[in-house]
Design an enzyme around this catalytic site. Structure first.
Site, PDB file in Angstrom:
ATOM      1  N   LYS A  91      -2.416   7.034 -14.394  1.00  0.00           N
ATOM      2  CA  LYS A  91      -2.588   5.597 -14.626  1.00  0.00           C
ATOM      3  C   LYS A  91      -2.685   5.385 -16.134  1.00  0.00           C
ATOM      4  CE  LYS A  91      -4.594   4.476 -10.222  1.00  0.00           C
ATOM      5  NZ  LYS A  91      -4.090   5.742  -9.645  1.00  0.00           N
ATOM      6  N   ASP A 125       1.775   5.801 -12.419  1.00  0.00           N
ATOM      7  CA  ASP A 125       1.369   4.883 -11.349  1.00  0.00           C
ATOM      8  C   ASP A 125       1.488   3.441 -11.838  1.00  0.00           C
ATOM      9  OD1 ASP A 125       0.669   6.957  -9.630  1.00  0.00           O
ATOM     10  OD2 ASP A 125      -1.481   6.829 -10.036  1.00  0.00           O
ATOM     11  N   GLN A 154       6.075  -2.018  -6.894  1.00  0.00           N
ATOM     12  CA  GLN A 154       5.287  -2.517  -5.759  1.00  0.00           C
ATOM     13  C   GLN A 154       6.066  -3.637  -5.067  1.00  0.00           C
ATOM     14  OE1 GLN A 154       2.679  -3.506  -8.826  1.00  0.00           O
ATOM     15  NE2 GLN A 154       0.991  -2.176  -8.200  1.00  0.00           N
ATOM     16  N   ARG A 177       8.911   5.574  -7.548  1.00  0.00           N
ATOM     17  CA  ARG A 177       8.154   5.542  -6.288  1.00  0.00           C
ATOM     18  C   ARG A 177       8.087   4.081  -5.859  1.00  0.00           C
ATOM     19  NH1 ARG A 177       2.263   6.627  -7.391  1.00  0.00           N
ATOM     20  NH2 ARG A 177       2.786   8.834  -7.350  1.00  0.00           N
ATOM     21  N   HIS A 220       2.776   4.720   4.693  1.00  0.00           N
ATOM     22  CA  HIS A 220       2.342   5.285   5.978  1.00  0.00           C
ATOM     23  C   HIS A 220       2.792   4.367   7.101  1.00  0.00           C
ATOM     24  CE1 HIS A 220      -0.639   5.714   2.723  1.00  0.00           C
ATOM     25  NE2 HIS A 220      -0.461   6.986   2.972  1.00  0.00           N
ATOM     26  N   ARG A 281     -12.401   1.389  -3.232  1.00  0.00           N
ATOM     27  CA  ARG A 281     -11.139   0.644  -3.311  1.00  0.00           C
ATOM     28  C   ARG A 281     -10.304   0.919  -2.041  1.00  0.00           C
ATOM     29  NH1 ARG A 281      -6.339   1.259  -7.171  1.00  0.00           N
ATOM     30  NH2 ARG A 281      -6.909   3.403  -7.008  1.00  0.00           N
ATOM     31  N   ARG A 282     -10.252   2.210  -1.631  1.00  0.00           N
ATOM     32  CA  ARG A 282      -9.521   2.586  -0.422  1.00  0.00           C
ATOM     33  C   ARG A 282     -10.113   1.873   0.803  1.00  0.00           C
ATOM     34  NH1 ARG A 282      -6.090   5.475  -2.959  1.00  0.00           N
ATOM     35  NH2 ARG A 282      -5.011   3.523  -2.645  1.00  0.00           N
TER      36      ARG A 282
HETATM   37  C1  LIG Z   1       1.858   8.335  -2.541  1.00  0.00           C
HETATM   38  C2  LIG Z   1       1.364   6.941  -2.770  1.00  0.00           C
HETATM   39  C3  LIG Z   1       1.208   6.474  -4.056  1.00  0.00           C
HETATM   40  C4  LIG Z   1       0.789   5.166  -4.290  1.00  0.00           C
HETATM   41  N1  LIG Z   1       0.762   4.678  -5.572  1.00  0.00           N
HETATM   42  C5  LIG Z   1       0.459   3.390  -5.789  1.00  0.00           C
HETATM   43  C6  LIG Z   1       0.557   2.810  -7.088  1.00  0.00           C
HETATM   44  O1  LIG Z   1       0.927   3.458  -8.062  1.00  0.00           O
HETATM   45  N2  LIG Z   1       0.227   1.493  -7.222  1.00  0.00           N
HETATM   46  C7  LIG Z   1      -0.167   0.716  -6.159  1.00  0.00           C
HETATM   47  O2  LIG Z   1      -0.418  -0.469  -6.342  1.00  0.00           O
HETATM   48  N3  LIG Z   1      -0.280   1.254  -4.929  1.00  0.00           N
HETATM   49  C8  LIG Z   1       0.026   2.556  -4.714  1.00  0.00           C
HETATM   50  N4  LIG Z   1      -0.051   3.071  -3.442  1.00  0.00           N
HETATM   51  C9  LIG Z   1      -0.724   2.295  -2.378  1.00  0.00           C
HETATM   52  C10 LIG Z   1       0.251   1.407  -1.638  1.00  0.00           C
HETATM   53  O3  LIG Z   1       0.674   0.379  -2.500  1.00  0.00           O
HETATM   54  C11 LIG Z   1      -0.367   0.786  -0.371  1.00  0.00           C
HETATM   55  O4  LIG Z   1      -1.462   0.006  -0.716  1.00  0.00           O
HETATM   56  C12 LIG Z   1      -0.805   1.777   0.676  1.00  0.00           C
HETATM   57  O5  LIG Z   1       0.035   2.880   0.724  1.00  0.00           O
HETATM   58  C13 LIG Z   1      -0.800   1.117   2.059  1.00  0.00           C
HETATM   59  O6  LIG Z   1       0.495   0.659   2.365  1.00  0.00           O
HETATM   60  P1  LIG Z   1       1.422   1.294   3.508  1.00  0.00           P
HETATM   61  O7  LIG Z   1       2.818   1.284   2.999  1.00  0.00           O
HETATM   62  O8  LIG Z   1       0.915   2.608   3.923  1.00  0.00           O
HETATM   63  O9  LIG Z   1       1.395   0.241   4.667  1.00  0.00           O
HETATM   64  P2  LIG Z   1       0.213  -0.414   5.501  1.00  0.00           P
HETATM   65  O10 LIG Z   1       0.880  -1.415   6.366  1.00  0.00           O
HETATM   66  O11 LIG Z   1      -0.896  -0.851   4.612  1.00  0.00           O
HETATM   67  O12 LIG Z   1      -0.321   0.779   6.363  1.00  0.00           O
HETATM   68  C14 LIG Z   1       0.431   1.440   7.377  1.00  0.00           C
HETATM   69  C15 LIG Z   1      -0.513   2.226   8.252  1.00  0.00           C
HETATM   70  O13 LIG Z   1      -1.215   3.214   7.497  1.00  0.00           O
HETATM   71  C16 LIG Z   1      -2.616   3.023   7.570  1.00  0.00           C
HETATM   72  N5  LIG Z   1      -3.173   3.165   6.238  1.00  0.00           N
HETATM   73  C17 LIG Z   1      -2.604   2.734   5.099  1.00  0.00           C
HETATM   74  N6  LIG Z   1      -3.412   3.033   4.054  1.00  0.00           N
HETATM   75  C18 LIG Z   1      -4.505   3.627   4.558  1.00  0.00           C
HETATM   76  C19 LIG Z   1      -5.695   4.174   4.005  1.00  0.00           C
HETATM   77  N7  LIG Z   1      -5.917   4.166   2.700  1.00  0.00           N
HETATM   78  N8  LIG Z   1      -6.601   4.728   4.847  1.00  0.00           N
HETATM   79  C20 LIG Z   1      -6.377   4.795   6.177  1.00  0.00           C
HETATM   80  N9  LIG Z   1      -5.275   4.295   6.763  1.00  0.00           N
HETATM   81  C21 LIG Z   1      -4.350   3.725   5.981  1.00  0.00           C
HETATM   82  C22 LIG Z   1      -2.817   1.579   8.010  1.00  0.00           C
HETATM   83  O14 LIG Z   1      -4.014   1.431   8.717  1.00  0.00           O
HETATM   84  C23 LIG Z   1      -1.607   1.337   8.885  1.00  0.00           C
HETATM   85  O15 LIG Z   1      -1.837   1.786  10.179  1.00  0.00           O
HETATM   86  C24 LIG Z   1       0.425   4.347  -3.193  1.00  0.00           C
HETATM   87  C25 LIG Z   1       0.575   4.823  -1.893  1.00  0.00           C
HETATM   88  C26 LIG Z   1       1.060   6.079  -1.670  1.00  0.00           C
HETATM   89  C27 LIG Z   1       1.281   6.534  -0.267  1.00  0.00           C
END
Ligand SMILES: Cc1cc2nc3c(=O)[nH]c(=O)nc-3n(C[C@H](O)[C@H](O)[C@H](O)COP(=O)(O)OP(=O)(O)OC[C@H]3O[C@@H](n4cnc5c(N)ncnc54)[C@H](O)[C@@H]3O)c2cc1C
Length: 301
Positions: A91, A125, A154, A177, A220, A281-282
């Site tokens: 970051k 990031d 994003q 990414r 995810h 935050r998570r």
């Molecule tokens: C490798 C990686 C790097 C990332 N880097 C950045 C970045 O640089 N900047 C940025 O703004 N964001 C970043 N993110 C976070 C991203 O923007 C999302 O906020 C996060 O991944 C959730 O979005 P999703 O695509 O998984 O979909 P969602 O619709 O949010 O989630 C899909 C499914 O996964 C589950 N899930 C998602 N996140 C979590 C969690 N933390 N704990 C438990 N279950 C979860 C949900 O409950 C849902 O069932 C990153 C994510 C990943 C995977």
């Protein structure tokens, strides 16, 4: 987000630190580099590669940024020594983006130079919208000097499509990414409708893959993973053009499915002393987990 979820988030600061720590252990490798390397080794053992993230952001003193550089340099060396399959994610606010832009760029140069010598890669990031323009400007400048650097887009940001078009125009091919975005942003800057965020996600991935860029498909969300599978098949893409990415501790079943389908999967492995800030935050991002904590605190489940 339901009213109850909002309530859960508001009451999060009241949850004991030890309990947050218990939940955090799922999402965070530990406090030290050794902890993180142990997790990376395990991940490599089950067919995943990794990216190491030293926890910390928005530092206020230059010596904090210098300490972060030292830690990342050590991480790069140890990855090589232990022959691990991992790179690093950074970051820019941890390297001084908000203090002094030139200082921040010089810190990045130190990391990119060492990573280059070791044949490794550095991902920048993407943070909140107050950092987007500066982050892209730093990336653009450093990309002229180094080819082992990538950035993040994003899909909730309204500006992301023009931003990647601009980057593709300057750099031809980029290493990006794509994620949905994690920060709370105003509607004027970010889409709020999840259906639009998801469609924009697919669109960004499609534009980048069609252009020949390397894409880290970070999600995810199985629907988005499925859409990416279809696109990869349609464009007949080789494994050298993309990878899937997931956060440590989230949906390991989906992670294993992607690996067993023969795709490259990188796990984001955060570690460091600042685990409390990262975990809350998570938890705010996923109230379902926070909800479980609150229930356990209240003895409800
Ligand atoms: C490798 C990686 C790097 C990332 N880097 C950045 C970045 O640089 N900047 C940025 O703004 N964001 C970043 N993110 C976070 C991203 O923007 C999302 O906020 C996060 O991944 C959730 O979005 P999703 O695509 O998984 O979909 P969602 O619709 O949010 O989630 C899909 C499914 O996964 C589950 N899930 C998602 N996140 C979590 C969690 N933390 N704990 C438990 N279950 C979860 C949900 O409950 C849902 O069932 C990153 C994510 C990943 C995977």
């Amino acid at each position: 987000m339901s009213l109850f979820d909002k309530l859960v988030i508001l009451t999060l600061p009241l949850v004991p630190r030890s309990l947050v720590g218990k939940i955090a252990s799922r999402y965070i490798a530990g406090e030290t580099l050794d902890d993180a390397l142990r997790v990376v080794q395990e991940l490599n053992g089950v067919g995943c590669c990794a990216t190491l993230d030293v926890l910390g952001e928005f530092i206020t003193r230059k010596d904090e940024a210098e300490a972060a550089v030292t830690e990342y340099l050590l991480a790069l060396d140890r990855i090589r020594e232990q022959k691990l399959d991992a790179n690093i994610s950074i970051k820019l606010t941890m390297l001084g983006l908000k203090l002094d832009l030139d200082f921040c760029k010089d810190n990045m140069r130190k990391l990119l130079r060492r990573a280059k010598e070791l044949g490794n890669f550095v991902r920048i990031d993407m943070e909140d919208s107050s950092c987007t323009s500066d982050t892209l400007a730093v990336f653009s400048e450093l990309r002229q000097e180094f080819d082992n650097v990538g950035f993040v887009m994003q899909s909730y940001m309204r500006r992301s499509l023009p931003d990647i078009q601009e980057q593709m125009r300057r750099q031809k091919q980029v290493n990006v990414r794509v994620c949905k975005g994690i920060y709370v942003e105003p509607r004027r800057l970010a889409y709020k409708d999840m259906a639009i965020i998801n469609r924009n996600y697919d669109l960004l991935v499609q534009r980048l893959l069609e252009n020949g860029s390397y894409v880290g498909i970070a999600t995810h969300d199985e629907k988005l993973v499925w859409n990416a599978y279809r696109l990869i098949d349609k464009l007949n893409l080789g494994q050298d053009r993309f990878e899937f990415q997931m956060l440590l501790g989230v949906d390991e079943e989906l992670r294993d499915l992607i690996v067993s389908d023969g795709y490259k999967l990188r796990v984001y492995v955060p570690y460091g002393k600042q685990w409390y800030e990262y975990s809350t935050r998570r938890l705010k991002e996923n109230p379902a987990v926070a909800n479980k904590i609150l229930r356990s605190v209240l003895g409800m489940g």
